[in-house]
Design a protein around this motif. Sequence first.
Motif, PDB file in Angstrom:
ATOM      1  N   SER A 156     -31.316 -12.831 -76.710  1.00 26.59           N
ATOM      2  CA  SER A 156     -31.028 -12.976 -75.158  1.00 26.59           C
ATOM      3  C   SER A 156     -32.552 -13.154 -74.564  1.00 26.59           C
ATOM      4  CB  SER A 156     -30.453 -11.617 -74.956  1.00 26.59           C
ATOM      5  OG  SER A 156     -29.393 -11.412 -75.622  1.00 26.59           O
TER       6      SER A 156
ATOM      7  N   SER B  94     -22.434  -6.000 -76.584  1.00 25.59           N
ATOM      8  CA  SER B  94     -23.359  -6.369 -77.572  1.00 25.59           C
ATOM      9  C   SER B  94     -22.660  -7.230 -78.539  1.00 25.59           C
ATOM     10  CB  SER B  94     -23.896  -5.045 -78.289  1.00 25.59           C
ATOM     11  OG  SER B  94     -22.660  -4.398 -78.693  1.00 25.59           O
TER      12      SER B  94
ATOM     13  N   GLU C 155     -15.402 -11.556 -73.839  1.00 27.30           N
ATOM     14  CA  GLU C 155     -14.694 -12.684 -72.999  1.00 27.30           C
ATOM     15  C   GLU C 155     -15.158 -13.678 -73.963  1.00 27.30           C
ATOM     16  OE1 GLU C 155     -16.388 -10.086 -71.225  1.00 27.30           O
ATOM     17  OE2 GLU C 155     -14.617  -9.437 -70.517  1.00 27.30           O
TER      18      GLU C 155
HETATM   19  C1  FAD Z   1     -26.200  -2.230 -77.051  1.00 20.45           C
HETATM   20  C2  FAD Z   1     -26.772  -3.631 -76.934  1.00 20.45           C
HETATM   21  C3  FAD Z   1     -27.584  -4.074 -77.685  1.00 20.45           C
HETATM   22  C4  FAD Z   1     -28.262  -5.086 -77.677  1.00 20.45           C
HETATM   23  N1  FAD Z   1     -29.219  -5.781 -78.470  1.00 20.45           N
HETATM   24  C5  FAD Z   1     -29.525  -7.046 -78.576  1.00 20.45           C
HETATM   25  C6  FAD Z   1     -30.677  -7.492 -79.207  1.00 20.45           C
HETATM   26  O1  FAD Z   1     -31.060  -6.936 -80.218  1.00 20.45           O
HETATM   27  N2  FAD Z   1     -31.053  -8.739 -79.475  1.00 20.45           N
HETATM   28  C7  FAD Z   1     -30.854  -9.701 -78.091  1.00 20.45           C
HETATM   29  O2  FAD Z   1     -31.139 -10.833 -78.204  1.00 20.45           O
HETATM   30  N3  FAD Z   1     -29.552  -9.317 -77.371  1.00 20.45           N
HETATM   31  C8  FAD Z   1     -29.279  -7.905 -77.650  1.00 20.45           C
HETATM   32  N4  FAD Z   1     -28.310  -7.462 -76.633  1.00 20.45           N
HETATM   33  C9  FAD Z   1     -27.923  -8.420 -75.418  1.00 20.45           C
HETATM   34  C10 FAD Z   1     -26.410  -9.227 -75.730  1.00 20.45           C
HETATM   35  O3  FAD Z   1     -26.595 -10.019 -76.581  1.00 20.45           O
HETATM   36  C11 FAD Z   1     -26.078  -9.529 -74.344  1.00 20.45           C
HETATM   37  O4  FAD Z   1     -26.020  -8.640 -73.313  1.00 20.45           O
HETATM   38  C12 FAD Z   1     -24.718 -10.448 -74.555  1.00 20.45           C
HETATM   39  O5  FAD Z   1     -24.909 -11.647 -75.150  1.00 20.45           O
HETATM   40  C13 FAD Z   1     -24.313 -10.709 -73.053  1.00 20.45           C
HETATM   41  O6  FAD Z   1     -25.349 -11.382 -72.106  1.00 20.45           O
HETATM   42  P1  FAD Z   1     -25.620 -10.866 -70.544  1.00 20.45           P
HETATM   43  O7  FAD Z   1     -25.961  -9.559 -70.580  1.00 20.45           O
HETATM   44  O8  FAD Z   1     -26.733 -11.921 -70.360  1.00 20.45           O
HETATM   45  O9  FAD Z   1     -24.458 -11.149 -69.822  1.00 20.45           O
HETATM   46  P2  FAD Z   1     -23.893 -12.453 -69.061  1.00 20.45           P
HETATM   47  O10 FAD Z   1     -23.984 -13.445 -70.171  1.00 20.45           O
HETATM   48  O11 FAD Z   1     -24.703 -12.540 -67.937  1.00 20.45           O
HETATM   49  O12 FAD Z   1     -22.395 -12.131 -68.779  1.00 20.45           O
HETATM   50  C14 FAD Z   1     -22.013 -11.673 -67.697  1.00 20.45           C
HETATM   51  C15 FAD Z   1     -20.555 -11.484 -67.696  1.00 20.45           C
HETATM   52  O13 FAD Z   1     -19.780 -12.853 -67.532  1.00 20.45           O
HETATM   53  C16 FAD Z   1     -18.869 -13.107 -68.596  1.00 20.45           C
HETATM   54  N5  FAD Z   1     -18.912 -14.473 -68.957  1.00 20.45           N
HETATM   55  C17 FAD Z   1     -20.158 -15.183 -69.146  1.00 20.45           C
HETATM   56  N6  FAD Z   1     -19.778 -16.312 -69.571  1.00 20.45           N
HETATM   57  C18 FAD Z   1     -18.453 -16.557 -69.787  1.00 20.45           C
HETATM   58  C19 FAD Z   1     -17.582 -17.426 -70.169  1.00 20.45           C
HETATM   59  N7  FAD Z   1     -18.106 -18.746 -70.363  1.00 20.45           N
HETATM   60  N8  FAD Z   1     -16.127 -17.360 -70.283  1.00 20.45           N
HETATM   61  C20 FAD Z   1     -15.670 -15.913 -69.730  1.00 20.45           C
HETATM   62  N9  FAD Z   1     -16.701 -15.102 -69.320  1.00 20.45           N
HETATM   63  C21 FAD Z   1     -17.906 -15.350 -69.445  1.00 20.45           C
HETATM   64  C22 FAD Z   1     -19.250 -12.187 -69.821  1.00 20.45           C
HETATM   65  O14 FAD Z   1     -18.322 -11.719 -70.581  1.00 20.45           O
HETATM   66  C23 FAD Z   1     -19.754 -10.725 -68.929  1.00 20.45           C
HETATM   67  O15 FAD Z   1     -18.697  -9.969 -68.699  1.00 20.45           O
HETATM   68  C24 FAD Z   1     -27.677  -6.123 -76.441  1.00 20.45           C
HETATM   69  C25 FAD Z   1     -26.766  -5.750 -75.808  1.00 20.45           C
HETATM   70  C26 FAD Z   1     -26.167  -4.609 -75.771  1.00 20.45           C
HETATM   71  C27 FAD Z   1     -25.183  -4.287 -74.694  1.00 20.45           C
END
Ligand code: FAD
Length: 411
Positions: free
Chosen positions: A132, A373, A378
């Motif tokens: 991420s 995570s 979605e």
């Molecule tokens: C406990 C935890 C541990 C984590 N550990 C790691 C790690 O070790 N390494 C790492 O790289 N990442 C890690 N992450 C990050 C995680 O992979 C991301 O938070 C996740 O992929 C969502 O990305 P974002 O937070 O940028 O949300 P966004 O992508 O900005 O999404 C925001 C909202 O929009 C919705 N959305 C976005 N696009 C679409 C679509 N096309 N269709 C429908 N809905 C959509 C999403 O479902 C969400 O509800 C971790 C996250 C958590 C919570």
Amino acid sequence: MDFKLSEEEEKRRKEFFEGCKELSKEKPKDFIDGIEAEYEKANQPYITRCRKEFAKRGWLRLGWPPEYGGVGSHMDRVFFGEARGYYVLPGVDIFGIEMLAPTLLAMGNKEVKDRYLPGIGDGDTLWCELYSEPNAGSDLAAVTATAIRKGDEYVINGQKTWTTNAHNADWGFGLFRTDPQGRKRRNISFLLMDMKAPGITINPLEYLNRMHMYNEVFFDDVHVPADQIIGEENQGWAVSQALVNFERSNVLAVSAVGRLLETLVEYCNETKVGGKPLAQDPFIRNKVAEMAVEIEASRTLAYYIADQQNRNQLAALFESSAAKVFIGDIYERLGALGTDILGSYGQVSASRWARQRGVWESMYQAAFVLTISMGTNEIQKNIIAWYGLNMPRPLSPVSVEKALATAQAAK
Ligand SMILES: Cc1cc2nc3c(=O)[nH]c(=O)nc-3n(C[C@H](O)[C@H](O)[C@H](O)COP(=O)(O)OP(=O)(O)OC[C@H]3O[C@@H](n4cnc5c(N)ncnc54)[C@H](O)[C@@H]3O)c2cc1C
């Protein structure tokens, strides 16, 4: 798949449960349970004790081929996950054991496997996942951190975020743009790197209560040997998709919720309201029974995925997504059910009024992270719709414009 376990499988399953039960007796009284337990500073001595014990028994090499010291099958991996989940034991680095090792086995060359698998299987090296970025989460292919080839090295610049355990990890694996001009998904490579390399800065992202699990990681001209790439240059997307598949098919959470449900049943049996045990209330009985059925169904799904992966390591793409959504959802609803049944007691954890060590309040608060995570629910539902149900992908705005223009022209 035949869901009835063979005698041999029953025996193996029992061995894992007995081994984990023994180890759980050594758990310190002040051990901090919960989703973040693996990363709590105070928990580290017991975590190391568990990791070393698992490694000694070969349980960090389950389902691996014999040439890498592998023992047992993918089914054993599931049994071990169940046993660990049931006794809430830490000590398995999910990034190394659950994600990277099966990916290397499926897609890595011999040199890479020889170099990295022993450290993972012996529990000596800890890994983190560098996927991420501030503007690349759900849309992971939008990563902008670059790895530019210079001679026999890649030079890395950019930023990652939400990197769990980067502050303790020895090694990291991640996605980096190797062809800044190339087409999306065909311009990314999957690289492994030493987290102590010069040019890497790790900044903690602490919780409000100061707990430290996530980090931001900055890369400033970090040099990585070119032979630390997995798969071909610019083909890292395929590797990352194989890896997330292993990430999502974890049975540990199924077993952990099963154990929590048992605790809730105990509470309902022991607690009287209006002179009658809660367990005699038809509404509560119904809700608890519904939950038990769903947990059993999610266990079956986890067994099915393991069986598919036993046959072909890269199988079960949308089933893994389904398992991830299903168990995350159960976790959240069980948290809500527990806090509901406990009433006001369910709203406190660090208090003399807390019941069952305050587990329901903390579970309810933490449960939602499972819906984010490993890729949000979605996004998993999109994967299920496209790959599992063959439903069409929504048109992008550009395609919609093109379709409208074609329709206009045809008039
Ligand atoms: C406990 C935890 C541990 C984590 N550990 C790691 C790690 O070790 N390494 C790492 O790289 N990442 C890690 N992450 C990050 C995680 O992979 C991301 O938070 C996740 O992929 C969502 O990305 P974002 O937070 O940028 O949300 P966004 O992508 O900005 O999404 C925001 C909202 O929009 C919705 N959305 C976005 N696009 C679409 C679509 N096309 N269709 C429908 N809905 C959509 C999403 O479902 C969400 O509800 C971790 C996250 C958590 C919570």
